[in-house]
Motif scaffolding. Structure first.
Motif, PDB file in Angstrom:
ATOM      1  N   ALA A 149      58.186  39.535  22.272  1.00  0.00           N
ATOM      2  CA  ALA A 149      56.942  39.985  21.643  1.00  0.00           C
ATOM      3  C   ALA A 149      55.735  39.724  22.529  1.00  0.00           C
ATOM      4  O   ALA A 149      54.751  40.473  22.498  1.00  0.00           O
ATOM      5  CB  ALA A 149      56.773  39.293  20.294  1.00  0.00           C
ATOM      6  N   MET A 150      55.804  38.670  23.347  1.00  0.00           N
ATOM      7  CA  MET A 150      54.685  38.295  24.201  1.00  0.00           C
ATOM      8  C   MET A 150      55.217  37.805  25.540  1.00  0.00           C
ATOM      9  O   MET A 150      56.372  37.376  25.648  1.00  0.00           O
ATOM     10  CB  MET A 150      53.837  37.198  23.547  1.00  0.00           C
ATOM     11  N   LEU A 151      54.364  37.869  26.536  1.00  0.00           N
ATOM     12  CA  LEU A 151      54.646  37.303  27.848  1.00  0.00           C
ATOM     13  C   LEU A 151      53.417  36.534  28.310  1.00  0.00           C
ATOM     14  O   LEU A 151      52.285  37.031  28.200  1.00  0.00           O
ATOM     15  CB  LEU A 151      54.944  38.396  28.878  1.00  0.00           C
ATOM     16  N   ASP A 152      53.625  35.327  28.812  1.00  0.00           N
ATOM     17  CA  ASP A 152      52.575  34.663  29.576  1.00  0.00           C
ATOM     18  C   ASP A 152      52.773  35.067  31.026  1.00  0.00           C
ATOM     19  O   ASP A 152      53.836  34.818  31.619  1.00  0.00           O
ATOM     20  CB  ASP A 152      52.660  33.150  29.408  1.00  0.00           C
ATOM     21  N   ALA A 153      51.783  35.724  31.591  1.00  0.00           N
ATOM     22  CA  ALA A 153      51.882  36.282  32.941  1.00  0.00           C
ATOM     23  C   ALA A 153      51.001  35.470  33.883  1.00  0.00           C
ATOM     24  O   ALA A 153      49.771  35.490  33.766  1.00  0.00           O
ATOM     25  CB  ALA A 153      51.459  37.746  32.934  1.00  0.00           C
ATOM     26  N   TYR A 154      51.656  34.769  34.809  1.00  0.00           N
ATOM     27  CA  TYR A 154      50.948  33.950  35.800  1.00  0.00           C
ATOM     28  C   TYR A 154      50.896  34.712  37.120  1.00  0.00           C
ATOM     29  O   TYR A 154      51.936  35.092  37.671  1.00  0.00           O
ATOM     30  CB  TYR A 154      51.672  32.632  36.040  1.00  0.00           C
ATOM     31  N   THR A 155      49.717  34.926  37.632  1.00  0.00           N
ATOM     32  CA  THR A 155      49.539  35.472  38.969  1.00  0.00           C
ATOM     33  C   THR A 155      49.345  34.295  39.918  1.00  0.00           C
ATOM     34  O   THR A 155      48.369  33.540  39.803  1.00  0.00           O
ATOM     35  CB  THR A 155      48.321  36.403  39.029  1.00  0.00           C
ATOM     36  N   VAL A 156      50.297  34.123  40.813  1.00  0.00           N
ATOM     37  CA  VAL A 156      50.327  32.948  41.696  1.00  0.00           C
ATOM     38  C   VAL A 156      50.129  33.402  43.132  1.00  0.00           C
ATOM     39  O   VAL A 156      50.763  34.363  43.581  1.00  0.00           O
ATOM     40  CB  VAL A 156      51.665  32.191  41.552  1.00  0.00           C
ATOM     41  N   GLN A 157      49.270  32.714  43.850  1.00  0.00           N
ATOM     42  CA  GLN A 157      48.975  33.063  45.236  1.00  0.00           C
ATOM     43  C   GLN A 157      49.309  31.906  46.161  1.00  0.00           C
ATOM     44  O   GLN A 157      48.877  30.763  45.941  1.00  0.00           O
ATOM     45  CB  GLN A 157      47.499  33.446  45.399  1.00  0.00           C
ATOM     46  N   ILE A 158      50.110  32.211  47.202  1.00  0.00           N
ATOM     47  CA  ILE A 158      50.500  31.221  48.206  1.00  0.00           C
ATOM     48  C   ILE A 158      50.030  31.716  49.571  1.00  0.00           C
ATOM     49  O   ILE A 158      50.188  32.900  49.894  1.00  0.00           O
ATOM     50  CB  ILE A 158      52.047  31.042  48.245  1.00  0.00           C
ATOM     51  N   ALA A 159      49.477  30.844  50.370  1.00  0.00           N
ATOM     52  CA  ALA A 159      49.122  31.235  51.733  1.00  0.00           C
ATOM     53  C   ALA A 159      50.384  31.669  52.467  1.00  0.00           C
ATOM     54  O   ALA A 159      51.422  31.009  52.363  1.00  0.00           O
ATOM     55  CB  ALA A 159      48.457  30.078  52.466  1.00  0.00           C
ATOM     56  N   PRO A 160      50.347  32.797  53.191  1.00  0.00           N
ATOM     57  CA  PRO A 160      51.560  33.294  53.858  1.00  0.00           C
ATOM     58  C   PRO A 160      52.279  32.239  54.699  1.00  0.00           C
ATOM     59  O   PRO A 160      53.514  32.215  54.741  1.00  0.00           O
ATOM     60  CB  PRO A 160      51.034  34.447  54.710  1.00  0.00           C
ATOM     61  N   ALA A 161      51.549  31.366  55.336  1.00  0.00           N
ATOM     62  CA  ALA A 161      52.179  30.351  56.178  1.00  0.00           C
ATOM     63  C   ALA A 161      52.965  29.327  55.358  1.00  0.00           C
ATOM     64  O   ALA A 161      53.808  28.604  55.910  1.00  0.00           O
ATOM     65  CB  ALA A 161      51.119  29.633  57.012  1.00  0.00           C
TER      66      ALA A 161
END
Length: 238
Positions: free
Chosen positions: A137-149
């Motif tokens: 019914a629902m999703l918690d959507a986390y947008t996560v950013q990691i430095a490429p290195a």
């Protein structure tokens, strides 16, 4: 990106028939739209009619629809197809007709906002609800950013981790944003579910992968979470 080009690209994502081969990378294609103020009813009617166009043309891919119901993007409509092979983009059924139908029925009431391509990260995902066509019914959507290195180190930590009781799915961003991007989807049926699990990202990761996951948390540059509420009438799961 023009509306015509946007929907020509979209047609390739939703037009391939056939099963996904287990050995193929599992892709997801996500789109977001700003619905015009006061036009939600017209937008939904047009969108449902457009899903009918896909049904009439024999498309067999799943198509999910959500509204963002918490976070800075509240009110944005998100749709996407999951659990498909990347070559789906190369097999198009009447892309011009698809784009024309979308422009006629939906885009008078909404504006295309973003388009992104992702790949399931199967080694660390403990749920595949969308790939199994079993949306929550629902999703918690986390947008996560990691430095490429630091991507390799981040992935190594989670890959070596345990597999706990929590259900979540990880997706690597392939295109449509900064390198080193991930989408973490955590399914739930309602707000009461939050009482039974950690409510912060560090807690979610340690509960799922063990205490060593704190090393992965330390490698995260930024993370933002929003809630997606599933809309069955704006979805098509053939």
């Amino acid at each position: 990106m023009s509306h015509r080009h946007f929907w020509t690209v979209l047609a390739g994502a939703v037009s391939l028939a056939g099963a996904v081969h287990a050995q193929s990378p599992t892709a997801a294609f996500l789109f977001a739209y700003d619905v015009d103020r006061g036009k939600q009813e017209a937008f939904e009617a047009g969108y449902m009619a457009h899903l009918g166009w896909h049904a009439a043309h024999g498309d067999t891919l799943p198509w999910y629809g959500w509204y963002v119901t918490s976070g800075p993007r509240t009110g944005v409509f998100v749709d996407g197809t999951f659990g498909i092979p990347f070559p789906a983009m190369d097999h198009r059924v009447d892309p011009a007709g698809d784009g024309a139908d979308m422009e006629a029925k939906v885009l008078p009431f909404a504006k295309a906002r973003t388009y992104s391509t992702l790949e399931l990260w199967p080694e660390v995902s403990t749920a595949r609800t969308l790939e199994a066509r079993e949306p929550s019914a629902m999703l918690d959507a986390y947008t996560v950013q990691i430095a490429p290195a630091r991507v390799a180190a981040f992935e190594a930590v989670l890959t070596r981790g345990e597999r706990g009781r929590l259900s979540l799915a990880w997706y690597r961003l392939v295109s449509g944003g900064p390198a080193g991007g991930y989408l973490l989807l955590v399914p739930r049926q309602g707000w009461a579910d939050l009482a039974g699990r950690p409510r912060d990202l560090a807690g979610l990761l340690t509960a799922t992968y063990g205490p060593g996951a704190v090393k992965a948390v330390a490698l995260i540059d930024s993370a933002e979470v929003e809630t997606w509420s599933y809309r069955p009438k704006l979805s098509r799961l053939p």
